[in-house]
Design an enzyme around this catalytic site. Sequence first.
Site, short mmCIF file in Angstrom:
data_model
loop_
_atom_site.label_atom_id
_atom_site.label_comp_id
_atom_site.label_asym_id
_atom_site.label_seq_id
_atom_site.Cartn_x
_atom_site.Cartn_y
_atom_site.Cartn_z
N ARG A 151 0.71 -0.99 0.00
CA ARG A 151 -0.14 0.07 0.01
C ARG A 151 1.14 1.30 0.05
O ARG A 151 1.91 1.27 0.66
CB ARG A 151 -0.86 0.12 1.26
CG ARG A 151 -2.18 -0.71 1.19
CD ARG A 151 -2.98 0.13 0.07
NE ARG A 151 -4.17 -0.86 -0.16
CZ ARG A 151 -4.37 -1.70 -1.27
NH1 ARG A 151 -3.23 -2.01 -1.96
NH2 ARG A 151 -5.36 -2.45 -1.55
N GLU B 194 -2.67 8.11 -5.39
CA GLU B 194 -2.92 7.38 -6.95
C GLU B 194 -4.35 8.08 -7.49
O GLU B 194 -5.18 8.30 -6.86
CB GLU B 194 -3.45 5.61 -6.37
CG GLU B 194 -2.14 5.03 -6.06
CD GLU B 194 -2.37 3.77 -5.75
OE1 GLU B 194 -3.21 3.05 -6.09
OE2 GLU B 194 -1.55 2.93 -4.80
N HIS C 249 -0.14 0.30 -9.63
CA HIS C 249 -1.01 -0.50 -9.18
C HIS C 249 -1.45 -1.67 -9.90
O HIS C 249 -2.58 -1.59 -10.20
CB HIS C 249 -2.26 0.25 -8.65
CG HIS C 249 -2.64 -0.25 -7.17
ND1 HIS C 249 -3.36 0.47 -6.15
CD2 HIS C 249 -3.01 -1.73 -6.90
CE1 HIS C 249 -3.63 -0.26 -5.23
NE2 HIS C 249 -3.42 -1.46 -5.71
N1 LIG Z 1 -0.48 -4.14 -5.25
C1 LIG Z 1 -1.62 -4.72 -5.50
O1 LIG Z 1 -2.44 -4.84 -6.24
C2 LIG Z 1 -2.17 -5.72 -4.15
C3 LIG Z 1 -1.75 -5.16 -3.17
N2 LIG Z 1 -2.55 -5.82 -1.94
C4 LIG Z 1 -1.98 -5.53 -0.60
O2 LIG Z 1 -0.91 -6.44 0.00
C5 LIG Z 1 -0.87 -6.52 1.36
C6 LIG Z 1 -0.85 -7.82 1.99
O3 LIG Z 1 -1.86 -8.62 1.49
P1 LIG Z 1 -2.16 -10.37 2.03
O4 LIG Z 1 -0.76 -10.83 2.14
O5 LIG Z 1 -3.47 -10.88 1.29
O6 LIG Z 1 -2.72 -9.96 3.31
P2 LIG Z 1 -2.73 -10.82 4.92
O7 LIG Z 1 -3.36 -10.33 5.67
O8 LIG Z 1 -2.60 -12.25 4.37
O9 LIG Z 1 -1.13 -10.39 5.40
C7 LIG Z 1 -0.87 -9.35 5.86
C8 LIG Z 1 0.30 -9.60 7.00
O10 LIG Z 1 0.71 -8.27 7.64
C9 LIG Z 1 0.76 -8.79 8.91
N3 LIG Z 1 0.85 -7.34 9.77
C10 LIG Z 1 -0.28 -6.55 10.05
N4 LIG Z 1 0.20 -5.54 10.67
C11 LIG Z 1 1.49 -5.58 10.82
C12 LIG Z 1 2.75 -4.78 11.16
N5 LIG Z 1 2.33 -3.54 11.92
N6 LIG Z 1 3.97 -5.15 11.07
C13 LIG Z 1 4.35 -6.32 10.59
N7 LIG Z 1 3.27 -7.19 10.03
C14 LIG Z 1 2.06 -6.79 9.99
C15 LIG Z 1 -0.34 -9.46 9.33
O11 LIG Z 1 0.05 -10.42 10.57
C16 LIG Z 1 -0.11 -10.56 8.40
O12 LIG Z 1 0.29 -11.65 8.49
C17 LIG Z 1 -1.95 -5.82 1.77
O13 LIG Z 1 -1.99 -4.33 2.20
C18 LIG Z 1 -2.86 -5.76 0.53
O14 LIG Z 1 -3.88 -4.55 0.47
C19 LIG Z 1 -2.84 -7.13 -2.11
C20 LIG Z 1 -3.23 -7.58 -3.24
C21 LIG Z 1 -2.79 -6.69 -4.61
O1 LIG Z 2 -6.33 -6.31 -3.64
C1 LIG Z 2 -5.79 -5.24 -3.21
O2 LIG Z 2 -5.44 -5.11 -2.17
C2 LIG Z 2 -5.33 -4.46 -4.53
O3 LIG Z 2 -4.54 -3.58 -3.96
C3 LIG Z 2 -5.47 -4.77 -5.76
O4 LIG Z 2 -6.07 -3.50 -6.17
P1 LIG Z 2 -6.99 -3.57 -7.64
O5 LIG Z 2 -8.29 -4.36 -7.37
O6 LIG Z 2 -6.28 -3.83 -8.84
O7 LIG Z 2 -7.41 -1.86 -7.67
#
Ligand SMILES: NC(=O)C1=CN([C@@H]2O[C@H](COP(=O)(O)OP(=O)(O)OC[C@H]3O[C@@H](n4cnc5c(N)ncnc54)[C@H](O)[C@@H]3O)[C@@H](O)[C@H]2O)C=CC1
Ligand SMILES: O=C(O)C(=O)COP(=O)(O)O
Length: 526
Positions: A230, A259, A278
């Site tokens: 993020r 963004e 993104h």
């Molecule tokens: N760039 C993109 O298009 C995408 C971005 N994301 C983002 O990726 C990130 C991770 O997603 P997931 O792995 O699916 O989530 P998840 O919930 O499986 O993993 C997040 C991890 O962060 C840990 N966490 C929470 N607060 C923390 C802190 N202060 N310090 C260290 N660790 C901490 C949690 O314990 C958890 O294990 C999210 O922010 C999500 O929005 C997800 C999908 C696509």
């Molecule tokens: O799933 C997430 O957290 C993402 O950041 C993906 O974003 P998007 O659905 O591609 O706009």
Amino acid sequence: MAKVLVSDPIDQVGIEILSQVAQVDIKTGLPAEELIKIIPEYDALMLRSGTRVTQEIIEAGTQLKIIGRAGVGVDNIDVPAATRQGIIVVNSPEGNTIAAAEHTLAMMLSLSRYIPDANASVKAGKWDRKSYIGSEVYKKTLGVIGLGKIGSHVATVAKAMNMKILAYDPFISKERADRLGCTLVDLEFLFAEADYITLHIPKTPETTHLINAETLAKMKPNVRIINCARGGIIDEEALVEAIESGKIAGAALDVFEQEPLGESRLRELGSKVILTPHLGASTEEAQVNVAIDVAEQIRDVLLGLPARSAVNIPGLTPDVMEKLRPYLRLAETLGNLVGQLAGGRIERLTVKLQGDLAEVNSQPIVIASIKGLLSQALRERVNYVNAAIEAKERGIRIIETKDASVRDYSGSLYLEAQGSMGEHSVTGALLSNGEIRITDLDDFPINVPPSNNMLFTLHRDMPGIIGKIGSLLGSFNVNIASMQVGRKIVRGDAVMALSLDDPLPEGLLSEITKVAGIRDAYTVKL
Ligand SMILES: NC(=O)C1=CN([C@@H]2O[C@H](COP(=O)(O)OP(=O)(O)OC[C@H]3O[C@@H](n4cnc5c(N)ncnc54)[C@H](O)[C@@H]3O)[C@@H](O)[C@H]2O)C=CC1
Ligand SMILES: O=C(O)C(=O)COP(=O)(O)O
């Protein structure tokens, strides 16, 4: 027919699922003012990261039942505002995990080998083999911040490339980290040791600007940072300065503080920085996964079924709902009953799970009891999403207790409400066929099924009183479906519970209270 607004690009497969139950309007890229104007017409909203769902939009969405985020992060939705309004927020926790992890790995390798710039230079007609001498990730140290779904997959693949993995995640057990071949460390250690740092945490007040001038100063000069989680977890200004001054080697960013990315010095840092718009979740596979996952949940909720990954209904997964469904019905009915008996402003609700019920997950049963309690005041505005918050905002103290030793029925539920009009308690249980029985009222044993129109009296157990109530109801043409008296001692205090086929006409209740021996009378609609 229900109406769904789709405000970001969603795979067609999702639109087809929604169309089974609703009229679907696709309106992407709407300015906030437009969205506020049209949102009152809609029962559901489906979006990705392109729509910011503010409190204002939620408050304007008076018909909204569900907001579906076709992806993981719900930080663009004001979830507390949705919860207050009883709107379910769902996401797709796993649909784009692989896509985001693979994008991260692609970023790490591209950054190490200057692939974007080398590619651009060849396309510009050059053949420059000197400017793009890269470095290997083999045997280097990768620091993974956030070892959740995406972080774990990144770690697993990086491990296969022979990287050493350090992980920081205060919510993950050592056993899980061990299984993934990662060493759990504290942030200071990770900052000091890592050659690559990748972020996989949500943006929260604790993680905002986790990477800042001070933390950047603790890193190795050769470190490269990847952020596919993020925007805002990295302080972009501090990052630009650290790269410009050579304090760190570079960064690959998929997400930004603002963004779309506006004017930014990040664009001016040449091959040391890779920027993508993104794209983490933008694979065909992920978009199909998230569209199906979220559209199905919207469809189900519009059909009155539970959602499988609601982010704002604590502990109420469909499995739990299914298993506890009869008890949830019991809890709602008793909550409604005791709320009407206690009347007016409720100050306290005690929920006691008895017998076998003391062994189950109590949270959904407590929520269902509160929902029932508030249903007279809030009608359909109260649901499983906002019941606990509504109770809190009304200053209702909730006390939860368990007593496995109560064995009158295999499992029973006792609710006691303290309201402005007094304190009352009810107990109820389920028969083996799932029917509800009210088994106790103000500590008097009874055995009656709940019904739409009920009359309860507290009276002296004396000859003739039942007959008097019967004839009074008869004279008002009210038919009695069933009647039960409960007492503890002969000619002491007693309760009467009547199920009526008709609602009690205006004025009859006060007539009943005038009957000699009647201490109190209550009508209840269930
Ligand atoms: N760039 C993109 O298009 C995408 C971005 N994301 C983002 O990726 C990130 C991770 O997603 P997931 O792995 O699916 O989530 P998840 O919930 O499986 O993993 C997040 C991890 O962060 C840990 N966490 C929470 N607060 C923390 C802190 N202060 N310090 C260290 N660790 C901490 C949690 O314990 C958890 O294990 C999210 O922010 C999500 O929005 C997800 C999908 C696509
Ligand atoms: O799933 C997430 O957290 C993402 O950041 C993906 O974003 P998007 O659905 O591609 O706009």
